[in-house]
Design a protein around this motif. Structure first.
Motif, PDB file in Angstrom:
ATOM      1  N   VAL A   1      24.741  46.261  46.596  1.00 56.74           N
ATOM      2  CA  VAL A   1      25.829  46.168  45.620  1.00 56.74           C
ATOM      3  C   VAL A   1      27.139  45.784  46.311  1.00 56.74           C
ATOM      4  O   VAL A   1      27.890  44.924  45.832  1.00 56.74           O
ATOM      5  CB  VAL A   1      25.981  47.500  44.862  1.00 56.74           C
ATOM      6  CG1 VAL A   1      27.222  47.481  43.972  1.00 56.74           C
ATOM      7  CG2 VAL A   1      24.745  47.761  44.013  1.00 56.74           C
ATOM      8  N   ILE A   2      27.425  46.395  47.448  1.00 58.82           N
ATOM      9  CA  ILE A   2      28.667  46.107  48.170  1.00 58.82           C
ATOM     10  C   ILE A   2      28.697  44.663  48.660  1.00 58.82           C
ATOM     11  O   ILE A   2      29.701  43.949  48.503  1.00 58.82           O
ATOM     12  CB  ILE A   2      28.831  47.088  49.346  1.00 58.82           C
ATOM     13  CG1 ILE A   2      29.144  48.486  48.816  1.00 58.82           C
ATOM     14  CG2 ILE A   2      29.942  46.621  50.292  1.00 58.82           C
ATOM     15  CD1 ILE A   2      29.077  49.574  49.876  1.00 58.82           C
ATOM     16  N   LEU A   3      27.606  44.211  49.254  1.00 58.82           N
ATOM     17  CA  LEU A   3      27.570  42.838  49.761  1.00 58.82           C
ATOM     18  C   LEU A   3      27.662  41.822  48.628  1.00 58.82           C
ATOM     19  O   LEU A   3      28.309  40.778  48.774  1.00 58.82           O
ATOM     20  CB  LEU A   3      26.285  42.616  50.569  1.00 58.82           C
ATOM     21  CG  LEU A   3      26.212  43.343  51.912  1.00 58.82           C
ATOM     22  CD1 LEU A   3      24.899  43.036  52.608  1.00 58.82           C
ATOM     23  CD2 LEU A   3      27.382  42.956  52.817  1.00 58.82           C
ATOM     24  N   ARG A   4      27.029  42.128  47.515  1.00 52.86           N
ATOM     25  CA  ARG A   4      27.124  41.199  46.378  1.00 52.86           C
ATOM     26  C   ARG A   4      28.567  41.041  45.919  1.00 52.86           C
ATOM     27  O   ARG A   4      29.044  39.929  45.704  1.00 52.86           O
ATOM     28  CB  ARG A   4      26.254  41.697  45.228  1.00 52.86           C
ATOM     29  CG  ARG A   4      26.302  40.751  44.024  1.00 52.86           C
ATOM     30  CD  ARG A   4      25.787  41.375  42.759  1.00 52.86           C
ATOM     31  NE  ARG A   4      26.030  40.493  41.629  1.00 52.86           N
ATOM     32  CZ  ARG A   4      26.194  40.899  40.381  1.00 52.86           C
ATOM     33  NH1 ARG A   4      26.153  42.195  40.099  1.00 52.86           N
ATOM     34  NH2 ARG A   4      26.413  40.033  39.410  1.00 52.86           N
ATOM     35  N   ARG A   5      29.269  42.148  45.763  1.00 53.46           N
ATOM     36  CA  ARG A   5      30.641  42.068  45.300  1.00 53.46           C
ATOM     37  C   ARG A   5      31.535  41.358  46.321  1.00 53.46           C
ATOM     38  O   ARG A   5      32.410  40.573  45.948  1.00 53.46           O
ATOM     39  CB  ARG A   5      31.184  43.472  45.026  1.00 53.46           C
ATOM     40  CG  ARG A   5      30.596  44.159  43.829  1.00 53.46           C
ATOM     41  CD  ARG A   5      31.335  43.781  42.529  1.00 53.46           C
ATOM     42  NE  ARG A   5      31.157  42.389  42.136  1.00 53.46           N
ATOM     43  CZ  ARG A   5      30.224  41.974  41.299  1.00 53.46           C
ATOM     44  NH1 ARG A   5      29.388  42.833  40.762  1.00 53.46           N
ATOM     45  NH2 ARG A   5      30.147  40.693  40.983  1.00 53.46           N
ATOM     46  N   ALA A   6      31.299  41.604  47.618  1.00 54.84           N
ATOM     47  CA  ALA A   6      32.124  40.972  48.641  1.00 54.84           C
ATOM     48  C   ALA A   6      31.855  39.471  48.735  1.00 54.84           C
ATOM     49  O   ALA A   6      32.786  38.675  48.882  1.00 54.84           O
ATOM     50  CB  ALA A   6      31.880  41.639  49.992  1.00 54.84           C
ATOM     51  N   VAL A   7      30.586  39.076  48.652  1.00 53.98           N
ATOM     52  CA  VAL A   7      30.236  37.660  48.760  1.00 53.98           C
ATOM     53  C   VAL A   7      30.680  36.891  47.518  1.00 53.98           C
ATOM     54  O   VAL A   7      31.267  35.807  47.617  1.00 53.98           O
ATOM     55  CB  VAL A   7      28.716  37.499  48.982  1.00 53.98           C
ATOM     56  CG1 VAL A   7      28.309  36.038  48.843  1.00 53.98           C
ATOM     57  CG2 VAL A   7      28.325  38.005  50.359  1.00 53.98           C
ATOM     58  N   VAL A   8      30.421  37.450  46.341  1.00 52.03           N
ATOM     59  CA  VAL A   8      30.676  36.727  45.099  1.00 52.03           C
ATOM     60  C   VAL A   8      32.145  36.763  44.711  1.00 52.03           C
ATOM     61  O   VAL A   8      32.700  35.756  44.252  1.00 52.03           O
ATOM     62  CB  VAL A   8      29.803  37.311  43.968  1.00 52.03           C
ATOM     63  CG1 VAL A   8      30.154  36.665  42.628  1.00 52.03           C
ATOM     64  CG2 VAL A   8      28.324  37.090  44.284  1.00 52.03           C
ATOM     65  N   ASP A   9      32.815  37.914  44.905  1.00 48.34           N
ATOM     66  CA  ASP A   9      34.176  38.082  44.387  1.00 48.34           C
ATOM     67  C   ASP A   9      35.247  38.286  45.462  1.00 48.34           C
ATOM     68  O   ASP A   9      36.410  38.441  45.127  1.00 48.34           O
ATOM     69  CB  ASP A   9      34.215  39.264  43.411  1.00 48.34           C
ATOM     70  CG  ASP A   9      33.334  39.026  42.194  1.00 48.34           C
ATOM     71  OD1 ASP A   9      33.566  38.025  41.492  1.00 48.34           O
ATOM     72  OD2 ASP A   9      32.411  39.815  41.961  1.00 48.34           O
ATOM     73  N   GLY A  10      34.855  38.347  46.724  1.00 43.69           N
ATOM     74  CA  GLY A  10      35.867  38.439  47.778  1.00 43.69           C
ATOM     75  C   GLY A  10      36.013  39.829  48.376  1.00 43.69           C
ATOM     76  O   GLY A  10      35.413  40.800  47.918  1.00 43.69           O
ATOM     77  N   ARG A  11      36.831  39.907  49.427  1.00 41.37           N
ATOM     78  CA  ARG A  11      36.948  41.133  50.207  1.00 41.37           C
ATOM     79  C   ARG A  11      37.580  42.272  49.426  1.00 41.37           C
ATOM     80  O   ARG A  11      37.168  43.421  49.550  1.00 41.37           O
ATOM     81  CB  ARG A  11      37.772  40.859  51.470  1.00 41.37           C
ATOM     82  CG  ARG A  11      37.102  39.903  52.444  1.00 41.37           C
ATOM     83  CD  ARG A  11      38.048  39.551  53.564  1.00 41.37           C
ATOM     84  NE  ARG A  11      37.470  38.517  54.430  1.00 41.37           N
ATOM     85  CZ  ARG A  11      38.160  37.833  55.310  1.00 41.37           C
ATOM     86  NH1 ARG A  11      39.464  38.036  55.443  1.00 41.37           N
ATOM     87  NH2 ARG A  11      37.571  36.917  56.064  1.00 41.37           N
ATOM     88  N   ARG A  12      38.620  41.991  48.635  1.00 42.77           N
ATOM     89  CA  ARG A  12      39.281  43.067  47.893  1.00 42.77           C
ATOM     90  C   ARG A  12      38.308  43.746  46.933  1.00 42.77           C
ATOM     91  O   ARG A  12      38.262  44.978  46.844  1.00 42.77           O
ATOM     92  CB  ARG A  12      40.475  42.518  47.110  1.00 42.77           C
ATOM     93  CG  ARG A  12      41.667  42.098  47.967  1.00 42.77           C
ATOM     94  CD  ARG A  12      42.832  41.711  47.090  1.00 42.77           C
ATOM     95  NE  ARG A  12      43.272  42.850  46.293  1.00 42.77           N
ATOM     96  CZ  ARG A  12      44.040  42.741  45.209  1.00 42.77           C
ATOM     97  NH1 ARG A  12      44.406  41.543  44.772  1.00 42.77           N
ATOM     98  NH2 ARG A  12      44.413  43.816  44.562  1.00 42.77           N
ATOM     99  N   THR A  13      37.523  42.939  46.237  1.00 41.92           N
ATOM    100  CA  THR A  13      36.539  43.503  45.319  1.00 41.92           C
ATOM    101  C   THR A  13      35.451  44.253  46.085  1.00 41.92           C
ATOM    102  O   THR A  13      34.986  45.310  45.661  1.00 41.92           O
ATOM    103  CB  THR A  13      35.907  42.386  44.469  1.00 41.92           C
ATOM    104  OG1 THR A  13      36.946  41.601  43.885  1.00 41.92           O
ATOM    105  CG2 THR A  13      35.044  42.965  43.368  1.00 41.92           C
ATOM    106  N   GLY A  14      35.045  43.701  47.234  1.00 41.57           N
ATOM    107  CA  GLY A  14      34.074  44.395  48.070  1.00 41.57           C
ATOM    108  C   GLY A  14      34.600  45.730  48.558  1.00 41.57           C
ATOM    109  O   GLY A  14      33.864  46.733  48.572  1.00 41.57           O
ATOM    110  N   MET A  15      35.872  45.783  48.935  1.00 35.03           N
ATOM    111  CA  MET A  15      36.456  47.043  49.403  1.00 35.03           C
ATOM    112  C   MET A  15      36.575  48.057  48.270  1.00 35.03           C
ATOM    113  O   MET A  15      36.401  49.261  48.488  1.00 35.03           O
ATOM    114  CB  MET A  15      37.839  46.792  50.014  1.00 35.03           C
ATOM    115  CG  MET A  15      37.811  46.303  51.446  1.00 35.03           C
ATOM    116  SD  MET A  15      36.823  47.373  52.529  1.00 35.03           S
ATOM    117  CE  MET A  15      37.554  48.976  52.223  1.00 35.03           C
ATOM    118  N   ALA A  16      36.864  47.585  47.061  1.00 43.68           N
ATOM    119  CA  ALA A  16      36.899  48.502  45.921  1.00 43.68           C
ATOM    120  C   ALA A  16      35.520  49.119  45.697  1.00 43.68           C
ATOM    121  O   ALA A  16      35.391  50.312  45.387  1.00 43.68           O
ATOM    122  CB  ALA A  16      37.362  47.765  44.664  1.00 43.68           C
TER     123      ALA A  16
END
Length: 207
Positions: free
Chosen positions: A25-40
């Motif tokens: 889940v974390i990698l998907r959000r970071a890859v698809v939507d960027g670092r800020r979304t991944g950090m959230a």
């Protein structure tokens, strides 16, 4: 006490390195939507880690070991969450434009939604609760106050997990900046969606 802390830090790092639903889940959000979304998403996941640690400290997660019904309820709920996330990812892959188009024009996921995805993924994983109640007490030194020690270990566990995911999110965001064409975006969503659905089915069918 310091010996126990050092031993716990090493063990927590090893556990954090084992990939699971939260990692996907974390990698998907970071890859698809960027670092800020991944950090959230990471922050949500760490709040879930802290909640399981606190539950272990107060004896609540011991119910997962004592009650098969309680474990199965959380297991099926977690499986449903993973399958739902995976299905949405597969649906998003279909909504991405034709492969001959340029950069994807899909709306980014909000930071709040990314945070809740990370939190729910972790909280709905019964293995995290069983791990907390069986893992944390082993490092409490003999004669030490149990509750304060478990609370301290729960906080350390969340911090260690956060430290592990920081470079992963940075690298995933770096790679994600390159993966902007529609065809690549579609393929990434398909891969992450299939992984999440597979993890959900596996969680639902395991004993």
């Amino acid at each position: 006490m310091m010996t126990s802390v050092f031993a716990f830090v090493g063990a927590a790092f090893l556990i954090a390195m084992v990939p699971g639903p939260s990692t996907v889940v974390i990698l998907r959000r970071a890859v698809v939507d960027g670092r800020r979304t991944g950090m959230a998403t990471v922050l949500g996941n760490e709040c879930g880690v802290l909640m399981w640690g606190l539950a272990a400290a107060f004896g609540l997660s011991a119910l997962l070991l004592a009650s098969q019904v309680a474990y199965d309820i959380i297991r099926m709920a977690g499986a449903a969450v993973l399958v739902w996330m995976g299905t949405r990812a597969l649906w998003q892959a279909r909504r991405v434009g034709p492969p001959d188009q340029g950069p994807a024009e899909t709306a980014p996921v909000s930071l709040r939604r990314a945070y809740w995805q990370g939190l729910v993924t972790n909280v709905a994983n019964p293995k995290a609760g069983v791990f907390a109640v069986s893992f944390l007490p082993q490092f409490v030194p003999q004669g030490a106050p149990v509750l304060p020690a478990l609370l301290a270990f729960a906080l350390i566990w969340a911090v260690i997990d956060l430290i592990w995911y920081l470079p992963l999110v940075w690298l995933a965001g770096r790679v994600g900046g390159v993966l902007r064409r529609q065809s690549v975006r579609r393929r990434m969503e398909q891969v992450f969606g299939a992984l999440l659905v597979g993890l959900g089915v596996r969680l639902a069918t395991e004993s």
